[in-house]
Design a protein around this motif. Structure first.
Motif, PDB file in Angstrom:
ATOM      1  N   GLY A  86      37.443  38.329  41.365  1.00 51.21           N
ATOM      2  CA  GLY A  86      37.667  39.593  40.676  1.00 51.21           C
ATOM      3  C   GLY A  86      37.755  40.742  41.655  1.00 51.21           C
ATOM      4  N   ASP A 135      35.742  32.603  33.286  1.00 49.41           N
ATOM      5  CA  ASP A 135      35.009  33.023  32.088  1.00 49.41           C
ATOM      6  C   ASP A 135      34.009  31.923  31.786  1.00 49.41           C
ATOM      7  OD1 ASP A 135      34.079  34.206  29.831  1.00 49.41           O
ATOM      8  OD2 ASP A 135      35.997  34.344  28.799  1.00 49.41           O
ATOM      9  N   ILE A 149      29.549  35.284  33.037  1.00 51.62           N
ATOM     10  CA  ILE A 149      30.225  35.777  34.236  1.00 51.62           C
ATOM     11  C   ILE A 149      31.714  35.629  34.017  1.00 51.62           C
ATOM     12  CG2 ILE A 149      30.513  35.499  36.723  1.00 51.62           C
ATOM     13  CD1 ILE A 149      27.735  34.205  36.788  1.00 51.62           C
ATOM     14  N   SER A 150      32.450  36.722  34.112  1.00 48.77           N
ATOM     15  CA  SER A 150      33.893  36.669  33.890  1.00 48.77           C
ATOM     16  C   SER A 150      34.600  37.573  34.885  1.00 48.77           C
ATOM     17  CB  SER A 150      34.239  37.086  32.455  1.00 48.77           C
ATOM     18  OG  SER A 150      33.847  38.426  32.209  1.00 48.77           O
ATOM     19  N   SER A 151      35.874  37.299  35.103  1.00 47.97           N
ATOM     20  CA  SER A 151      36.649  38.137  36.011  1.00 47.97           C
ATOM     21  C   SER A 151      38.130  37.942  35.765  1.00 47.97           C
ATOM     22  CB  SER A 151      36.328  37.786  37.480  1.00 47.97           C
ATOM     23  OG  SER A 151      36.964  36.575  37.842  1.00 47.97           O
ATOM     24  N   VAL A 161      38.508  42.842  38.328  1.00 54.01           N
ATOM     25  CA  VAL A 161      37.150  43.181  37.909  1.00 54.01           C
ATOM     26  C   VAL A 161      36.292  41.923  37.792  1.00 54.01           C
ATOM     27  CG1 VAL A 161      35.729  44.276  36.139  1.00 54.01           C
ATOM     28  CG2 VAL A 161      38.024  45.159  36.622  1.00 54.01           C
ATOM     29  N   GLN A 194      32.711  40.814  36.067  1.00 49.91           N
ATOM     30  CA  GLN A 194      31.716  41.261  35.098  1.00 49.91           C
ATOM     31  C   GLN A 194      30.586  40.250  34.995  1.00 49.91           C
ATOM     32  OE1 GLN A 194      33.109  43.607  31.519  1.00 49.91           O
ATOM     33  NE2 GLN A 194      34.880  42.281  31.783  1.00 49.91           N
ATOM     34  N   VAL A 195      29.369  40.754  35.014  1.00 54.72           N
ATOM     35  CA  VAL A 195      28.180  39.933  34.829  1.00 54.72           C
ATOM     36  C   VAL A 195      27.387  40.542  33.691  1.00 54.72           C
ATOM     37  CG1 VAL A 195      26.098  39.006  35.871  1.00 54.72           C
ATOM     38  CG2 VAL A 195      28.162  39.329  37.270  1.00 54.72           C
ATOM     39  N   ASN A 196      27.384  39.867  32.534  1.00 53.12           N
ATOM     40  CA  ASN A 196      26.707  40.381  31.330  1.00 53.12           C
ATOM     41  C   ASN A 196      27.095  41.836  31.041  1.00 53.12           C
ATOM     42  OD1 ASN A 196      25.444  38.102  30.437  1.00 53.12           O
ATOM     43  ND2 ASN A 196      23.457  38.585  31.326  1.00 53.12           N
ATOM     44  N   GLY A 197      28.374  42.147  31.178  1.00 50.44           N
ATOM     45  CA  GLY A 197      28.863  43.484  30.858  1.00 50.44           C
ATOM     46  C   GLY A 197      28.868  44.452  32.014  1.00 50.44           C
ATOM     47  N   MET A 198      28.132  44.151  33.096  1.00 48.58           N
ATOM     48  CA  MET A 198      28.149  45.013  34.274  1.00 48.58           C
ATOM     49  C   MET A 198      29.428  44.757  35.055  1.00 48.58           C
ATOM     50  SD  MET A 198      25.400  45.289  37.410  1.00 48.58           S
ATOM     51  CE  MET A 198      25.784  43.639  38.020  1.00 48.58           C
ATOM     52  N   ARG A 199      30.192  45.826  35.308  1.00 45.47           N
ATOM     53  CA  ARG A 199      31.502  45.700  35.937  1.00 45.47           C
ATOM     54  C   ARG A 199      31.438  46.071  37.420  1.00 45.47           C
ATOM     55  NH1 ARG A 199      35.956  46.270  32.351  1.00 45.47           N
ATOM     56  NH2 ARG A 199      37.007  47.648  33.843  1.00 45.47           N
TER      57      ARG A 199
END
Length: 247
Positions: free
Chosen positions: A116, A210, A218-220, A224, A226-231
């Motif tokens: 990301g 994802d 954890i997604s990207s 970007v 993102q870890v639990n909504g933190m970007r």
């Protein structure tokens, strides 16, 4: 009289286009376990077995199989008969082992990891979640080895990389494709759950992920993480033992 067709011709004598429809390709991949029916290597080509392409009037899933370039060349040179291919189709190698995989090729310099919006340079453990090393790099005899553990949205492990060899588990994925240096894994018939590639034999880049691990998402995408909504965007970690510790 044997009918031969130039490999560059787009159609055979019945007017059938050489390009196999995407839906048929996917059905063949799913049936054969995403790898060559002989050796399970996931770098694959599609072979019309019965009938052969020059005699085919339609693309049928039942008459097409997966072969790696090496095994495909042996079939073309008659070193492997069509009868042996048909036998292998009844028990594909990838389904017997339950997984497919292939070795990643790196240069002798420390691999750069990109996820990301985050870039990790000379980090031994770019990402760690609690006790899980999501991505790690070790050095042995002047050679670097990449290791990784990745899951899907349901917490099922879809990909494991062990010392530069990536392995995916057939029962946990819906589809897998390899185009050039890019590997795409689908969890279901929707957006890919995981896309990764190797650039210049030195950059391991996860273009999309994802996954859920122990309740943490954890997604990207390419921009970007993102870890639990933190970007996190455009961040960089350099020359550290652990680049990102989560949880």
């Amino acid at each position: 009289t044997e009918f031969r067709i130039n490999m560059f011709n787009s159609k055979n004598k019945y007017g059938l286009a050489r390009e196999i429809p995407a839906v048929i390709k996917r059905e063949v991949r799913q049936r054969d376990g995403f790898g060559c029916v002989f050796c399970a290597v996931p770098i694959i080509e599609y072979e019309h077995v019965d009938p052969i392409f020059v005699e085919a009037k339609e693309h049928k899933t039942s008459g097409i199989t997966l072969l790696c370039p090496t095994c495909h060349a042996k079939v073309t040179k008659n070193q492997i008969s069509k009868e042996l291919v048909k036998q292998a189709m009844t028990r594909p190698a990838a389904l017997k082992g339950g997984q497919v995989g292939y070795e990643l090729l790196f240069t002798q310099s420390h691999p750069i990891v990109v996820v990301g919006g985050a870039t990790f340079r000379e980090c031994n453990i770019p990402i760690k979640f609690r006790n899980h090393e999501i991505i790690s790099i070790r050095k042995e005899d002047d050679r670097y080895f990449l290791n990784a553990n990745l899951w899907d949205r349901n917490g099922k492990q879809t990909l494991k990389i062990i010392d530069n060899e990536w392995i995916t588990f057939n029962e946990n994925i819906w589809d897998l494709t390899i185009i050039g240096n890019k590997i795409t894994i689908h969890e279901k018939e929707r957006l890919p759950a995981l896309i990764f590639k190797i650039e210049n034999n030195n950059i391991f880049e996860i273009e999309r992920i994802d996954m859920v691990i122990d309740g943490c998402r954890i997604s990207s995408n390419t921009n970007v993480l993102q870890v639990n909504g933190m970007r996190m965007m455009s961040c960089s970690m350099n020359r550290c033992h652990i680049g990102m510790l989560i949880g």
